[in-house]
Design a protein around this motif. Structure first.
Motif, PDB file in Angstrom:
ATOM      1  N   ARG A  79       0.841  -1.212   0.000  1.00 54.92           N
ATOM      2  CA  ARG A  79       0.000   0.000   0.000  1.00 54.92           C
ATOM      3  C   ARG A  79       0.871   1.255   0.000  1.00 54.92           C
ATOM      4  N   ALA A  80       1.937   1.265   0.786  1.00 56.47           N
ATOM      5  CA  ALA A  80       2.830   2.426   0.821  1.00 56.47           C
ATOM      6  C   ALA A  80       3.526   2.622  -0.523  1.00 56.47           C
ATOM      7  N   LEU A  85       3.869   5.670  -5.581  1.00 54.58           N
ATOM      8  CA  LEU A  85       3.793   5.726  -7.043  1.00 54.58           C
ATOM      9  C   LEU A  85       2.691   6.679  -7.503  1.00 54.58           C
ATOM     10  N   SER A  86       1.601   6.741  -6.747  1.00 53.99           N
ATOM     11  CA  SER A  86       0.543   7.706  -7.054  1.00 53.99           C
ATOM     12  C   SER A  86       1.064   9.139  -6.908  1.00 53.99           C
ATOM     13  N   ALA A 102       9.224   2.795  -3.766  1.00 55.28           N
ATOM     14  CA  ALA A 102       9.337   2.101  -5.054  1.00 55.28           C
ATOM     15  C   ALA A 102      10.738   1.523  -5.221  1.00 55.28           C
ATOM     16  N   GLY A 103      11.745   2.253  -4.792  1.00 56.37           N
ATOM     17  CA  GLY A 103      13.121   1.760  -4.860  1.00 56.37           C
ATOM     18  C   GLY A 103      13.317   0.537  -3.982  1.00 56.37           C
TER      19      GLY A 103
END
Length: 186
Positions: A79-80, A85-86, A102-103
């Motif tokens: 979720r995080a 990404l959003s 994301a990384g």
């Protein structure tokens, strides 16, 4: 991102010598393995075994290391990652001193993919698994999949570098990044 005068020129150590050596050694192993695939099998196998040893050492360091080396520092829930990404899509993501969500997900994907490639490569050298179709197919699929992951990884590094005004490739060479501002996630 707003870079304050107090943090503009200050660099802090983020990536340890181990993490940097691991990163660039794995880059070399993957490149050599990919380039020698089907051509120079002894070189291909040596690169694959070396990558497997590197992955094993990184798993140990991720569990028992310190600071930004530890998985608990940068691995986030799905979720995080999705929320991050959003924010990226909106151009409103926060800067992270270590890996952003994301990384962190990409680190796990790359580690899993290279581990799978090394495992299925090794399996093909054994009497039990030599010539088994699904092992060969999985090795090839993962071998091509790593190229997709590398492309996404490099793209993410370039995007984050541009968005946050810092050279993340240089940071992975020197180990230093710009000190965090109050808006950053340290």
């Amino acid at each position: 991102m707003n870079v304050t005068a107090s943090t503009r020129g200050t660099l802090v150590q983020v990536w340890s010598p181990y993490v940097r050596l691991f990163h660039w050694s794995l880059v070399l192993c993957v490149a050599v393995a990919w380039l020698s695939s089907g051509e120079i099998m002894k070189v291909h196998e040596l690169a694959g075994y070396s990558a497997g040893v590197l992955i094993t050492s990184r798993l140990i360091a991720g569990l028992a290391g310190s600071g930004y080396t530890r998985f608990h520092q940068f691995v986030r829930r799905p979720r995080a990652v999705g929320l991050y990404l959003s924010d990226v899509a909106k151009g409103d993501e926060k800067r992270y001193l270590g890996h952003n969500p994301a990384g962190g997900a990409m680190v796990l994907a790359l580690l899993a993919c290279v581990a799978g490639i090394a495992l299925t490569g090794w399996m093909q050298t054994t009497d039990t698994w030599w010539g088994v179709g699904w092992v060969e197919d999985t090795h090839k699929i993962l071998g091509n999949g790593i190229l997709v992951l590398i492309g996404l990884h490099v793209g993410g590094v370039l995007l984050a570098s541009l968005r946050h005004g810092e050279n993340l490739v240089r940071a992975m060479v020197t180990g230093r990044k710009r000190a965090p501002s109050p808006e950053d996630v340290a």
